[in-house]
Design an enzyme around this catalytic site. Structure first.
Site, short mmCIF file in Angstrom:
data_model
loop_
_atom_site.label_atom_id
_atom_site.label_comp_id
_atom_site.label_asym_id
_atom_site.label_seq_id
_atom_site.Cartn_x
_atom_site.Cartn_y
_atom_site.Cartn_z
N GLU A 1 -1.53 0.35 9.83
CA GLU A 1 -0.32 -0.11 9.12
C GLU A 1 0.39 -1.20 9.91
OE1 GLU A 1 0.02 0.23 5.77
OE2 GLU A 1 -0.11 2.38 6.14
N GLY B 1 4.79 1.99 -2.47
CA GLY B 1 3.97 1.75 -1.27
C GLY B 1 2.48 1.81 -1.54
N SER C 1 1.02 -0.63 -3.52
CA SER C 1 0.67 -2.00 -3.93
C SER C 1 0.72 -2.26 -5.42
CB SER C 1 -0.72 -2.39 -3.42
OG SER C 1 -0.71 -2.47 -2.06
N SER D 1 2.68 -4.33 -6.66
CA SER D 1 2.85 -5.79 -6.81
C SER D 1 1.51 -6.50 -6.68
CB SER D 1 3.88 -6.33 -5.82
OG SER D 1 3.55 -5.95 -4.51
N ASP E 1 -3.27 -5.81 0.86
CA ASP E 1 -3.11 -5.26 -0.49
C ASP E 1 -3.94 -6.05 -1.50
OD1 ASP E 1 -1.25 -3.88 0.94
OD2 ASP E 1 0.49 -4.81 -0.02
N TYR F 1 10.93 -5.59 6.87
CA TYR F 1 9.53 -6.03 7.02
C TYR F 1 9.50 -7.36 7.77
CZ TYR F 1 4.70 -6.97 5.56
OH TYR F 1 3.35 -7.23 5.55
C1 GLA Z 1 2.83 -4.07 2.74
C2 GLA Z 1 2.26 -5.48 2.84
C3 GLA Z 1 0.90 -5.45 3.54
C4 GLA Z 1 0.94 -4.68 4.85
C5 GLA Z 1 1.64 -3.33 4.65
C6 GLA Z 1 1.84 -2.61 5.94
O1 GLA Z 1 2.05 -3.30 1.88
O2 GLA Z 1 2.12 -6.07 1.58
O3 GLA Z 1 0.44 -6.77 3.74
O4 GLA Z 1 1.55 -5.44 5.84
O5 GLA Z 1 2.89 -3.46 4.01
O6 GLA Z 1 0.63 -2.25 6.51
#
Ligand code: GLA
Length: 391
Positions: A19, A129, A131, A133, A177, A226
Site C-alpha cells: 500500500e 477503497g 477503486s 473511480s 488501480d 494522500y
Molecule cells: C489509491 C491510489 C493508488 C494507490 C493506493 C494506495 O488507491 O489510487 O494509486 O496509491 O491508493 O496504495
C-alpha cells in the site's frame, strides 16, 4: 440510421498487500474483483450540442461540451434536457469529472469527440477503497476507443486514466488501480513492479477466499492526506539522495535515520518495509505458504497504522476483529486495503470458512461501533472488456 452501441465493463480491485508503494516505484500485489462498472455508450446526432452522462446508481445526469463545460441538472433521465444554466465545472457531480477527464484525454490525443450519451451502472462500492473511480475511468476509456475507432494498448489506457484522475479529479494517484482494472485475470493476482510497470501473474489457490468488508466510513483521497504522504516520501528521497524509496532497503534507511525528521522517517520506513513484505508475500503465495502471507498482511496493517498513519479507529477495529479469528477459524491475515482513512479491509481466508468469517466480523463490528458493514467475497477476476454492435 445505423448507430453504434458500445458496452464496456471494468472491475474494481482489492490490494492484498503493497500500500502506498505504487507512486514510490515499488511493488504491489492486487487482484481485480468480481465487482464491475458497466457503461453503455451511444452516439447522438452530430448537431447535438452536448454529450450526456447518466449515473443509474445515483440518479444524476451531467452534460459535457467539448469546451470543457460540464453541468449538473436536476433531471434524472437521459432524455430530459438540462434545466439549470451552464455553470463552472466545479458544480458537476464528482463522478462526472472522471468521465469528462477521460474524454478530455482522448481529445488531447488529437481525436475529435462526437456527441454521445453514456449511462453508467456499477456494483463496485463507491468511495470504499476498492477503486470505483478507476473502474469508471477504465470502462469509459474502453468504450471511447470503440466510439473513436482507435486502439491504445492496455498500459496506455491505464496511463490515460491515471492522467484523467490527476488532472480532472485532482488526485495524484499511482497506477495500481488502473493497471489492475485493465489487466486483471481470473484466479490470478498481479505482482506489479511500479518502476517498470511489469506484471507477474500469480495463481491463487481455489482454497483461498478474499473477503472484503466495507467499514462504511468514507475516505476522500483528495482531502490532502494522500498528497501529503506523497510529499513526505519525496522529501525523504531528497534527504536520502535517492531517486525513489525503491532504491533503499530497511537497513540503509535505519543507518540514515538521523538525516530525516521523525515523521518523514516513519513514512519512509512504511514504504521501504512494505516493498519487502510485498515481494515476500508473492513468493509465499507461490509456495502455498498462506500463513506467512497472512502474517505479512498483519504486519502491513501495523505499519499503515503506526508509521504511515492512514488507518482510522473503525478500520483498526475491523482488522483486529478479523485477525482475532486466527488460522484455526480460517483467517490467515487481514489489513486495510486502498488509499486509507476508511474504506475496506481485506481478509485472506480459507474458502470453506468465508461466509462464517464475514458474518462473525460484521456482527462483532456492529456490536462495537453500531455500524452495519457491507461485505462480499471475491476471487481474482478478469480485467476490462468492451463490446460493440450496430443497431
Ligand atoms: C489509491 C491510489 C493508488 C494507490 C493506493 C494506495 O488507491 O489510487 O494509486 O496509491 O491508493 O496504495
Amino acid at each position: 440510421m445505423i448507430n453504434k452501441v458500445v458496452v464496456a465493463r471494468a472491475p474494481g480491485r482489492v490490494n492484498l498487500i503493497g500500500e502506498h508503494t505504487d507512486y514510490n516505484e515499488g511493488f504491489t500485489l492486487p487482484l481485480a474483483i468480481e465487482r464491475y462498472t458497466t457503461v453503455q455508450l451511444q452516439r447522438l446526432p452530430l448537431d447535438s450540442n452536448a454529450s450526456r452522462f447518466h449515473s443509474v446508481a445515483l440518479g444524476q445526469s451531467a452534460w459535457w461540451t467539448p469546451d470543457g463545460k460540464s453541468f449538473l441538472s436536476a433531471a434524472t433521465t437521459l432524455s430530459s434536457e438540462p434545466s439549470a444554466p451552464a455553470t463552472a465545472n466545479d458544480s458537476a457531480p464528482p463522478w462526472s469529472k472522471y468521465v469528462a477527464g477521460v474524454i478530455h484525454q482522448f481529445a488531447k490525443l488529437g481525436l475529435s469527440i462526437p456527441p454521445f450519451e453514456l449511462s453508467i451502472e456499477t456494483d463496485v462500492p463507491l468511495g470504499g477503497g476498492v477503486s470505483s473511480s478507476a473502474a469508471l475511468e477504465v470502462a469509459v476509456a474502453m468504450a471511447m476507443q470503440q466510439l473513436l475507432v482507435t486502439h491504445l494498448d492496455g498500459l496506455a489506457i491505464a496511463q490515460l486514466c491515471q492522467r484523467a484522475e490527476h488532472e480532472y479529479a485532482g488526485v495524484p494517484c499511482g497506477l495500481m488501480d488502473q493497471l489492475s482494472s485493465v489487466f486483471g485475470r481470473t484466479n490470478e493476482l498481479m505482482l506489479m513492479d511500479c518502476r517498470t510497470n511489469q506484471l507477474e501473474f500469480i495463481p491463487a489457490s481455489s482454497e483461498l477466499a478474499f473477503i472484503v468488508i466495507n467499514s462504511r466510513v468514507k475516505h476522500n483521497l483528495a482531502d490532502g492526506e494522500y498528497r501529503q504522504r506523497r510529499q513526505q516520501c519525496e522529501a525523504a528521497c531528497r534527504l536520502l539522495n535517492v531517486a525513489s524509496l525503491r532504491d533503499i532497503d530497511v537497513s540503509r534507511l535505519e543507518a540514515a535515520q538521523s538525516k530525516l525528521p521523525e515523521v518523514v522517517y516513519r513514512r519512509a520506513r512504511h514504504v521501504v518495509s512494505e516493498n519487502a513484505r510485498t515481494v515476500q508475500a508473492a513468493e509465499c503465495l507461490k509456495a502455498g505458504q498462506w500463513e506467512q502471507v497472512g502474517q505479512l498482511m498483519n504486519a502491513s496493517h501495523t505499519s499503515m497504522r503506526e508509521d504511515y498513519e492512514i488507518t482510522c479507529p473503525e478500520i483498526d477495529t475491523l482488522v483486529a476483529l478479523a485477525q482475532e479469528i486466527r488460522v484455526d477459524g480460517g483467517v490467515y491475515g487481514a489489513r486495510m486495503t486502498g488509499g486509507g482513512f476508511g474504506g475496506c479491509i481485506v481478509i485472506l481466508g480459507k474458502a470453506t470458512h468465508a461466509d462464517a468469517i464475514a458474518e462473525q466480523v460484521v456482527t462483532a463490528y456492529r456490536a462495537a461501533t453500531g455500524i452495519q458493514a457491507d461485505t462480499f467475497t471475491t476471487r481474482p477476476a478478469a480485467g476490462a472488456w468492451e463490446l460493440c454492435s450496430n443497431v
